[in-house]
Motif scaffolding. Structure first.
Motif, PDB file in Angstrom:
ATOM      1  N   MET A 264       0.826  -1.211   0.000  1.00 55.87           N
ATOM      2  CA  MET A 264       0.000   0.000   0.000  1.00 55.87           C
ATOM      3  C   MET A 264       0.860   1.261   0.000  1.00 55.87           C
ATOM      4  O   MET A 264       0.540   2.245  -0.670  1.00 55.87           O
ATOM      5  N   MET A 265       1.955   1.240   0.733  1.00 56.91           N
ATOM      6  CA  MET A 265       2.866   2.395   0.761  1.00 56.91           C
ATOM      7  C   MET A 265       3.448   2.645  -0.628  1.00 56.91           C
ATOM      8  O   MET A 265       3.578   3.790  -1.060  1.00 56.91           O
ATOM      9  N   TYR A 266       3.788   1.564  -1.326  1.00 59.00           N
ATOM     10  CA  TYR A 266       4.333   1.706  -2.680  1.00 59.00           C
ATOM     11  C   TYR A 266       3.275   2.258  -3.623  1.00 59.00           C
ATOM     12  O   TYR A 266       3.549   3.169  -4.416  1.00 59.00           O
ATOM     13  N   ILE A 267       2.064   1.740  -3.536  1.00 58.46           N
ATOM     14  CA  ILE A 267       0.973   2.170  -4.412  1.00 58.46           C
ATOM     15  C   ILE A 267       0.638   3.642  -4.186  1.00 58.46           C
ATOM     16  O   ILE A 267       0.351   4.384  -5.134  1.00 58.46           O
ATOM     17  N   GLN A 268       0.689   4.096  -2.928  1.00 55.49           N
ATOM     18  CA  GLN A 268       0.274   5.456  -2.589  1.00 55.49           C
ATOM     19  C   GLN A 268       1.430   6.453  -2.532  1.00 55.49           C
ATOM     20  O   GLN A 268       1.248   7.596  -2.123  1.00 55.49           O
ATOM     21  N   LYS A 269       2.619   6.028  -2.942  1.00 53.59           N
ATOM     22  CA  LYS A 269       3.828   6.863  -2.845  1.00 53.59           C
ATOM     23  C   LYS A 269       3.636   8.235  -3.490  1.00 53.59           C
ATOM     24  O   LYS A 269       3.888   9.269  -2.865  1.00 53.59           O
ATOM     25  N   GLU A 270       3.193   8.286  -4.740  1.00 54.48           N
ATOM     26  CA  GLU A 270       3.040   9.568  -5.449  1.00 54.48           C
ATOM     27  C   GLU A 270       1.938  10.413  -4.818  1.00 54.48           C
ATOM     28  O   GLU A 270       2.051  11.640  -4.731  1.00 54.48           O
ATOM     29  N   HIS A 271       0.877   9.759  -4.368  1.00 51.38           N
ATOM     30  CA  HIS A 271      -0.230  10.470  -3.724  1.00 51.38           C
ATOM     31  C   HIS A 271       0.272  11.146  -2.450  1.00 51.38           C
ATOM     32  O   HIS A 271      -0.004  12.326  -2.204  1.00 51.38           O
ATOM     33  N   SER A 272       1.021  10.411  -1.636  1.00 54.03           N
ATOM     34  CA  SER A 272       1.554  10.950  -0.379  1.00 54.03           C
ATOM     35  C   SER A 272       2.500  12.119  -0.641  1.00 54.03           C
ATOM     36  O   SER A 272       2.448  13.143   0.045  1.00 54.03           O
ATOM     37  N   GLU A 273       3.370  11.964  -1.635  1.00 54.20           N
ATOM     38  CA  GLU A 273       4.325  13.022  -1.967  1.00 54.20           C
ATOM     39  C   GLU A 273       3.610  14.287  -2.425  1.00 54.20           C
ATOM     40  O   GLU A 273       3.994  15.403  -2.056  1.00 54.20           O
ATOM     41  N   TYR A 274       2.558  14.119  -3.236  1.00 58.59           N
ATOM     42  CA  TYR A 274       1.818  15.273  -3.751  1.00 58.59           C
ATOM     43  C   TYR A 274       1.094  16.006  -2.627  1.00 58.59           C
ATOM     44  O   TYR A 274       1.134  17.232  -2.553  1.00 58.59           O
ATOM     45  N   ILE A 275       0.443  15.250  -1.738  1.00 57.69           N
ATOM     46  CA  ILE A 275      -0.283  15.852  -0.613  1.00 57.69           C
ATOM     47  C   ILE A 275       0.691  16.584   0.304  1.00 57.69           C
ATOM     48  O   ILE A 275       0.426  17.701   0.755  1.00 57.69           O
ATOM     49  N   PHE A 276       1.852  15.958   0.583  1.00 54.62           N
ATOM     50  CA  PHE A 276       2.858  16.583   1.443  1.00 54.62           C
ATOM     51  C   PHE A 276       3.351  17.893   0.836  1.00 54.62           C
ATOM     52  O   PHE A 276       3.435  18.919   1.512  1.00 54.62           O
ATOM     53  N   LYS A 277       3.662  17.853  -0.463  1.00 52.71           N
ATOM     54  CA  LYS A 277       4.144  19.050  -1.159  1.00 52.71           C
ATOM     55  C   LYS A 277       3.084  20.148  -1.161  1.00 52.71           C
ATOM     56  O   LYS A 277       3.375  21.320  -0.937  1.00 52.71           O
ATOM     57  N   LYS A 278       1.828  19.750  -1.380  1.00 51.04           N
ATOM     58  CA  LYS A 278       0.718  20.695  -1.464  1.00 51.04           C
ATOM     59  C   LYS A 278       0.530  21.437  -0.136  1.00 51.04           C
ATOM     60  O   LYS A 278       0.430  22.670  -0.102  1.00 51.04           O
ATOM     61  N   TYR A 279       0.507  20.686   0.965  1.00 48.81           N
ATOM     62  CA  TYR A 279       0.260  21.314   2.255  1.00 48.81           C
ATOM     63  C   TYR A 279       1.507  22.001   2.822  1.00 48.81           C
ATOM     64  O   TYR A 279       1.397  22.988   3.538  1.00 48.81           O
ATOM     65  N   LYS A 280       2.679  21.506   2.454  1.00 48.68           N
ATOM     66  CA  LYS A 280       3.912  22.166   2.852  1.00 48.68           C
ATOM     67  C   LYS A 280       3.994  23.537   2.209  1.00 48.68           C
ATOM     68  O   LYS A 280       4.335  24.539   2.840  1.00 48.68           O
ATOM     69  N   THR A 281       3.636  23.615   0.923  1.00 40.65           N
ATOM     70  CA  THR A 281       3.602  24.906   0.193  1.00 40.65           C
ATOM     71  C   THR A 281       2.588  25.842   0.809  1.00 40.65           C
ATOM     72  O   THR A 281       2.826  27.031   0.962  1.00 40.65           O
ATOM     73  N   ALA A 282       1.420  25.297   1.196  1.00 39.12           N
ATOM     74  CA  ALA A 282       0.355  26.124   1.776  1.00 39.12           C
ATOM     75  C   ALA A 282       0.789  26.704   3.116  1.00 39.12           C
ATOM     76  O   ALA A 282       0.515  27.876   3.429  1.00 39.12           O
ATOM     77  N   VAL A 283       1.514  25.913   3.924  1.00 34.68           N
ATOM     78  CA  VAL A 283       1.953  26.379   5.232  1.00 34.68           C
ATOM     79  C   VAL A 283       3.006  27.472   5.075  1.00 34.68           C
ATOM     80  O   VAL A 283       2.972  28.512   5.757  1.00 34.68           O
ATOM     81  N   ILE A 284       3.948  27.278   4.133  1.00 33.48           N
ATOM     82  CA  ILE A 284       4.993  28.281   3.885  1.00 33.48           C
ATOM     83  C   ILE A 284       4.379  29.591   3.404  1.00 33.48           C
ATOM     84  O   ILE A 284       4.767  30.676   3.803  1.00 33.48           O
ATOM     85  N   ALA A 285       3.361  29.482   2.523  1.00 30.98           N
ATOM     86  CA  ALA A 285       2.691  30.679   1.996  1.00 30.98           C
ATOM     87  C   ALA A 285       1.944  31.403   3.095  1.00 30.98           C
ATOM     88  O   ALA A 285       1.832  32.611   3.087  1.00 30.98           O
TER      89      ALA A 285
END
Length: 285
Positions: A264-285
């Protein structure tokens, strides 16, 4: 990665259009498929749903990108799951996996081929357009992607929930009052009627006949865009598994021995990375 996939999709779309215009020796404006985004704005404007202080065309282009990316996110997981299952149950040998040519898996648009295309020139309100459509049979990979897409929509509730979520986000991002939306979205309008028909250009909306609730029109648009992203994502998910095995990033020998959590971690790898990047950007902004 999701951003890169979307940009590659848009790049291939543009290149394909330029190939066709060069082949037929016509102005690119004659060939560009009418934008369904513009049609949706025309429809929503007809029921006074839009905020006049906003550039709705620009806003919808940005929102369209968001919908496609959400579809891609869904699709990658389904593509990876299908490919892993296919390798283990078929089964497909390591040698076969290493020999797979990834060319078609990287093509979101089949390269333009005159012998596999039909073209028709039409006059649309004084503007000459060239409609180009494929006349060849879909490839085995395209059939496989369509089948995975269909099954995913039948068994997965995320597709339906995503439409509900997008509708709420749509109202927020377009700064549409909820009371106004409740009234306008329950209106029934006739897209093929005297008022809208001359203004509608895309095949998607031209094919709609009879009366529709405005909310249904918006949701149909969402579904069309989600499905487009879904197929891009499925194709990408299939490719990623093959690519990882060929590069030994996902050792073939370990594939059947991964735990459910590891899989499951392998299958969701890109999803997790995208969500992390999205919310990390939102917090910095």
């Amino acid at each position: 990665m999701i951003d890169e996939i979307f940009e590659e999709y848009k790049k291939q779309e543009k290149e394909n259009i330029l190939l066709m215009t060069k082949h037929y020796g016509i102005d690119v404006k004659c060939l560009l498929y009418p934008n369904i985004n513009n049609d949706l704005i025309v429809i929503l404007d007809s029921v006074n749903l839009l905020n006049e202080e906003m550039d709705s065309f620009k806003q919808l282009d940005q929102f369209y990108e968001k919908i496609i990316k959400e579809g891609i996110l869904l699709g990658i997981g389904f593509g990876k799951t299908h490919m892993i299952k296919k390798i283990l149950e078929f089964p497909i040998s390591k040698r076969e996996m290493l020999d797979i040519d990834l060319k078609e898996y990287n093509e979101f648009f089949p390269p333009f081929d005159e012998s596999k295309s039909d073209c028709e020139k039409i006059d649309e309100d004084g503007t000459e357009r060239l409609i180009v459509s494929r006349n060849d049979e879909p490839s085995q990979l395209e059939v496989e992607i369509s089948a995975v897409s269909y099954i995913s929509k039948v068994i997965d509730n995320n597709h339906k929930e995503l439409k509900k979520l997008l509708f709420e986000q749509f109202l927020d991002e377009f700064q549409i009052d909820r009371k106004k939306a409740r009234f306008a979205c329950n209106k029934r309008i006739k897209i093929d009627g005297e008022n809208l028909k001359p203004l509608i250009k895309s095949r998607f909306f031209k094919e709609k006949t009879g009366k529709y609730k405005v909310k249904r029109i918006i949701e149909d648009y969402f579904e069309f865009m989600i499905d487009m992203g879904l197929e891009i994502g499925i194709r990408t998910g299939l490719r990623l598994v093959i690519e990882d095995i060929q590069n030994d990033a996902l050792p073939y020998e370990l594939l059947g021995n991964l735990s459910e959590t590891e899989t499951m971690m392998y299958i969701q790898k890109e999803h997790s990375e995208y969500i992390f990047k999205k919310y990390k950007t939102a917090v910095i902004a």
